[in-house]
Scaffold this motif. Structure first.
Motif, PDB file in Angstrom:
ATOM      1  N   ARG A 136       0.843  -1.192   0.000  1.00  0.00           N
ATOM      2  CA  ARG A 136       0.000   0.000   0.000  1.00  0.00           C
ATOM      3  C   ARG A 136       0.881   1.245   0.000  1.00  0.00           C
ATOM      4  NH1 ARG A 136      -2.708  -3.634  -1.037  1.00  0.00           N
ATOM      5  NH2 ARG A 136      -4.500  -4.508   0.055  1.00  0.00           N
ATOM      6  N   GLU A 137       0.360   2.323  -0.533  1.00  0.00           N
ATOM      7  CA  GLU A 137       1.140   3.567  -0.600  1.00  0.00           C
ATOM      8  C   GLU A 137       1.536   4.052   0.786  1.00  0.00           C
ATOM      9  OE1 GLU A 137      -0.305   6.717  -3.053  1.00  0.00           O
ATOM     10  OE2 GLU A 137      -1.204   5.344  -4.495  1.00  0.00           O
ATOM     11  N   GLU A 138       0.682   3.791   1.783  1.00  0.00           N
ATOM     12  CA  GLU A 138       0.967   4.288   3.123  1.00  0.00           C
ATOM     13  C   GLU A 138       1.935   3.399   3.892  1.00  0.00           C
ATOM     14  OE1 GLU A 138      -2.927   1.902   3.327  1.00  0.00           O
ATOM     15  OE2 GLU A 138      -1.951   3.305   1.958  1.00  0.00           O
ATOM     16  N   ASP A 139       2.392   2.294   3.292  1.00  0.00           N
ATOM     17  CA  ASP A 139       3.304   1.398   3.985  1.00  0.00           C
ATOM     18  C   ASP A 139       4.594   2.107   4.382  1.00  0.00           C
ATOM     19  OD1 ASP A 139       1.810  -0.911   4.101  1.00  0.00           O
ATOM     20  OD2 ASP A 139       2.548  -1.699   2.200  1.00  0.00           O
ATOM     21  N   ASN A 189      11.924  -2.574  13.210  1.00  0.00           N
ATOM     22  CA  ASN A 189      11.633  -1.177  12.870  1.00  0.00           C
ATOM     23  C   ASN A 189      10.201  -0.926  12.404  1.00  0.00           C
ATOM     24  OD1 ASN A 189      14.423   0.248  12.957  1.00  0.00           O
ATOM     25  ND2 ASN A 189      14.828  -1.634  11.792  1.00  0.00           N
ATOM     26  N   GLY A 190       9.385  -1.979  12.369  1.00  0.00           N
ATOM     27  CA  GLY A 190       8.026  -1.798  11.881  1.00  0.00           C
ATOM     28  C   GLY A 190       7.961  -1.584  10.384  1.00  0.00           C
ATOM     29  N   TYR A 191       8.953  -2.092   9.654  1.00  0.00           N
ATOM     30  CA  TYR A 191       8.955  -2.012   8.195  1.00  0.00           C
ATOM     31  C   TYR A 191       8.194  -3.206   7.604  1.00  0.00           C
ATOM     32  CZ  TYR A 191      12.889   1.256   8.915  1.00  0.00           C
ATOM     33  OH  TYR A 191      13.695   2.286   9.312  1.00  0.00           O
ATOM     34  N   VAL A 192       8.067  -3.210   6.291  1.00  0.00           N
ATOM     35  CA  VAL A 192       7.356  -4.282   5.595  1.00  0.00           C
ATOM     36  C   VAL A 192       8.370  -5.113   4.811  1.00  0.00           C
ATOM     37  CG1 VAL A 192       5.611  -4.848   3.865  1.00  0.00           C
ATOM     38  CG2 VAL A 192       5.253  -2.912   5.412  1.00  0.00           C
ATOM     39  N   PRO A 193       8.574  -6.395   5.163  1.00  0.00           N
ATOM     40  CA  PRO A 193       9.499  -7.218   4.391  1.00  0.00           C
ATOM     41  C   PRO A 193       8.856  -7.671   3.094  1.00  0.00           C
ATOM     42  CG  PRO A 193       8.488  -8.543   6.105  1.00  0.00           C
ATOM     43  CD  PRO A 193       7.968  -7.141   6.287  1.00  0.00           C
ATOM     44  N   VAL A 194       9.634  -7.674   2.028  1.00  0.00           N
ATOM     45  CA  VAL A 194       9.178  -8.208   0.738  1.00  0.00           C
ATOM     46  C   VAL A 194      10.021  -9.448   0.486  1.00  0.00           C
ATOM     47  CG1 VAL A 194       8.745  -7.756  -1.704  1.00  0.00           C
ATOM     48  CG2 VAL A 194       8.659  -5.872  -0.045  1.00  0.00           C
ATOM     49  N   ILE A 195       9.365 -10.611   0.506  1.00  0.00           N
ATOM     50  CA  ILE A 195      10.133 -11.858   0.523  1.00  0.00           C
ATOM     51  C   ILE A 195       9.339 -12.950  -0.183  1.00  0.00           C
ATOM     52  CG2 ILE A 195       9.250 -12.637   2.776  1.00  0.00           C
ATOM     53  CD1 ILE A 195      12.310 -13.229   3.402  1.00  0.00           C
ATOM     54  N   ASP A 196      10.036 -13.781  -0.962  1.00  0.00           N
ATOM     55  CA  ASP A 196       9.374 -14.801  -1.772  1.00  0.00           C
ATOM     56  C   ASP A 196       9.422 -16.188  -1.150  1.00  0.00           C
ATOM     57  OD1 ASP A 196       8.843 -12.943  -3.815  1.00  0.00           O
ATOM     58  OD2 ASP A 196      10.787 -13.294  -4.748  1.00  0.00           O
ATOM     59  N   GLU A 197      10.454 -16.483  -0.381  1.00  0.00           N
ATOM     60  CA  GLU A 197      10.683 -17.838   0.092  1.00  0.00           C
ATOM     61  C   GLU A 197       9.605 -18.273   1.087  1.00  0.00           C
ATOM     62  OE1 GLU A 197      13.002 -15.674  -0.480  1.00  0.00           O
ATOM     63  OE2 GLU A 197      14.075 -16.763  -2.056  1.00  0.00           O
ATOM     64  N   ARG A 198       9.094 -19.475   0.892  1.00  0.00           N
ATOM     65  CA  ARG A 198       7.980 -19.972   1.689  1.00  0.00           C
ATOM     66  C   ARG A 198       8.321 -20.083   3.165  1.00  0.00           C
ATOM     67  NH1 ARG A 198       5.583 -25.341  -0.617  1.00  0.00           N
ATOM     68  NH2 ARG A 198       5.394 -23.905  -2.390  1.00  0.00           N
ATOM     69  N   LYS A 199       9.522 -20.563   3.477  1.00  0.00           N
ATOM     70  CA  LYS A 199       9.884 -20.765   4.884  1.00  0.00           C
ATOM     71  C   LYS A 199       9.920 -19.439   5.637  1.00  0.00           C
ATOM     72  CE  LYS A 199      13.980 -22.499   5.887  1.00  0.00           C
ATOM     73  NZ  LYS A 199      15.057 -23.485   6.203  1.00  0.00           N
ATOM     74  N   ALA A 200      10.471 -18.411   5.006  1.00  0.00           N
ATOM     75  CA  ALA A 200      10.530 -17.101   5.652  1.00  0.00           C
ATOM     76  C   ALA A 200       9.136 -16.500   5.804  1.00  0.00           C
ATOM     77  CB  ALA A 200      11.423 -16.166   4.841  1.00  0.00           C
ATOM     78  N   ARG A 201       8.283 -16.717   4.825  1.00  0.00           N
ATOM     79  CA  ARG A 201       6.911 -16.210   4.905  1.00  0.00           C
ATOM     80  C   ARG A 201       6.155 -16.911   6.036  1.00  0.00           C
ATOM     81  NH1 ARG A 201       5.263 -13.370   0.559  1.00  0.00           N
ATOM     82  NH2 ARG A 201       3.108 -14.043   0.788  1.00  0.00           N
ATOM     83  N   ARG A 202       6.357 -18.227   6.175  1.00  0.00           N
ATOM     84  CA  ARG A 202       5.696 -18.966   7.251  1.00  0.00           C
ATOM     85  C   ARG A 202       6.221 -18.531   8.614  1.00  0.00           C
ATOM     86  NH1 ARG A 202       6.323 -24.550   7.578  1.00  0.00           N
ATOM     87  NH2 ARG A 202       4.490 -24.528   8.936  1.00  0.00           N
ATOM     88  N   GLU A 203       7.490 -18.183   8.689  1.00  0.00           N
ATOM     89  CA  GLU A 203       8.043 -17.706   9.954  1.00  0.00           C
ATOM     90  C   GLU A 203       7.252 -16.495  10.451  1.00  0.00           C
ATOM     91  OE1 GLU A 203      10.211 -17.381  13.310  1.00  0.00           O
ATOM     92  OE2 GLU A 203      10.527 -18.980  11.845  1.00  0.00           O
ATOM     93  N   LEU A 204       6.913 -15.612   9.542  1.00  0.00           N
ATOM     94  CA  LEU A 204       6.156 -14.422   9.920  1.00  0.00           C
ATOM     95  C   LEU A 204       4.715 -14.756  10.289  1.00  0.00           C
ATOM     96  CD1 LEU A 204       7.268 -11.719   7.324  1.00  0.00           C
ATOM     97  CD2 LEU A 204       7.672 -11.679   9.773  1.00  0.00           C
ATOM     98  N   THR A 205       4.039 -15.477   9.415  1.00  0.00           N
ATOM     99  CA  THR A 205       2.600 -15.668   9.583  1.00  0.00           C
ATOM    100  C   THR A 205       2.250 -16.744  10.604  1.00  0.00           C
ATOM    101  OG1 THR A 205       2.545 -17.209   7.693  1.00  0.00           O
ATOM    102  CG2 THR A 205       2.126 -14.878   7.238  1.00  0.00           C
ATOM    103  N   ASP A 206       2.953 -17.865  10.585  1.00  0.00           N
ATOM    104  CA  ASP A 206       2.589 -19.000  11.438  1.00  0.00           C
ATOM    105  C   ASP A 206       3.205 -18.940  12.833  1.00  0.00           C
ATOM    106  OD1 ASP A 206       1.385 -19.792   9.123  1.00  0.00           O
ATOM    107  OD2 ASP A 206       2.478 -21.674   8.908  1.00  0.00           O
TER     108      ASP A 206
END
Length: 212
Positions: free
Chosen positions: A8-11, A111-128
């Motif tokens: 989002r633009e406000e990110d 820092n409250g930033y937004v990571p942009v990442i493709d790898e499944r394991k790293a994405r699961r680390e955040l969400t799960d």
């Protein structure tokens, strides 16, 4: 075509993993995509080191990143300070990530930033395991509102196709139909990094024959 980018633009600042930098370089429109962001994106020292892995001492992806840093389109940050504990925790966890992924998440989380990442394991680390929102990936970066306004749909389609072909860009399964519509079946049949490509390819070839 309907797809809602997770960016989002406000990110706050976006923190880009190595695979995202590789995709930006391969897509041919990386500078324009980053220039469309409201704030400069961030990369870590560890991600830059990952871009050096390969046959040459200074591969083109690293040269691309260095030029963006020199021009102020990328900000270089380290994991020293507050991100350090998160970084080493991510490296030592049984679900350990590589240095670039761990540093990207650590800087973003601290820092409250937004990571942009493709790898499944790293994405699961955040969400799960950390109860964070689903992070955007390279496709989200390529298709966010300001990038579409700057490049137009044809430019974005060209960028996505080039990243799929040249860098084997990963997209999520739920993004696949959008990608097929965006780049067309004729080009998609050449992109073997698309989810479930082995079963998808015969379907695409038949659709091309049928003129669909």
């Amino acid at each position: 075509m309907i797809y809602s980018s997770l960016i989002r633009e406000e990110d706050a600042h976006l923190v880009l993993d190595a695979s995202v930098m590789i995709n930006l370089h391969a897509c041919g429109h990386g500078r324009d995509i980053l220039a469309s962001l409201a704030r400069p994106a961030i990369v870590t020292e560890e991600v830059l080191q990952e871009l050096c892995v390969g046959g040459s001492k200074t591969p083109r992806e690293r040269e691309f990143a260095n030029a963006l840093i020199s021009d102020g389109q990328l900000i270089l940050e380290s994991t020293i300070g507050e991100p350090s504990d998160i970084y080493f925790e991510l490296l030592s966890d049984p679900r350990s990530l590589d240095d670039g992924e761990a540093s990207t998440l650590a800087v973003a989380i601290a820092n409250g930033y937004v990571p942009v990442i493709d790898e499944r394991k790293a994405r699961r680390e955040l969400t799960d395991f950390r109860n964070k929102p689903e992070p955007p990936n390279s496709l989200d970066l390529f298709t966010h509102k300001a990038a579409l306004a700057k490049l137009g749909e044809n430019g974005v389609a060209s960028a996505v196709y080039s990243a799929l072909r040249k860098a084997n860009m990963r997209v999520r399964l739920d993004q696949r139909e959008f990608v097929l519509e965006l780049i067309g079946r004729e080009r998609a049949v050449e992109c073997n990094s698309l989810p479930n490509f082995k079963s998808l390819k015969p379907e695409l070839e038949q659709q091309i024959i049928d003129g669909r």
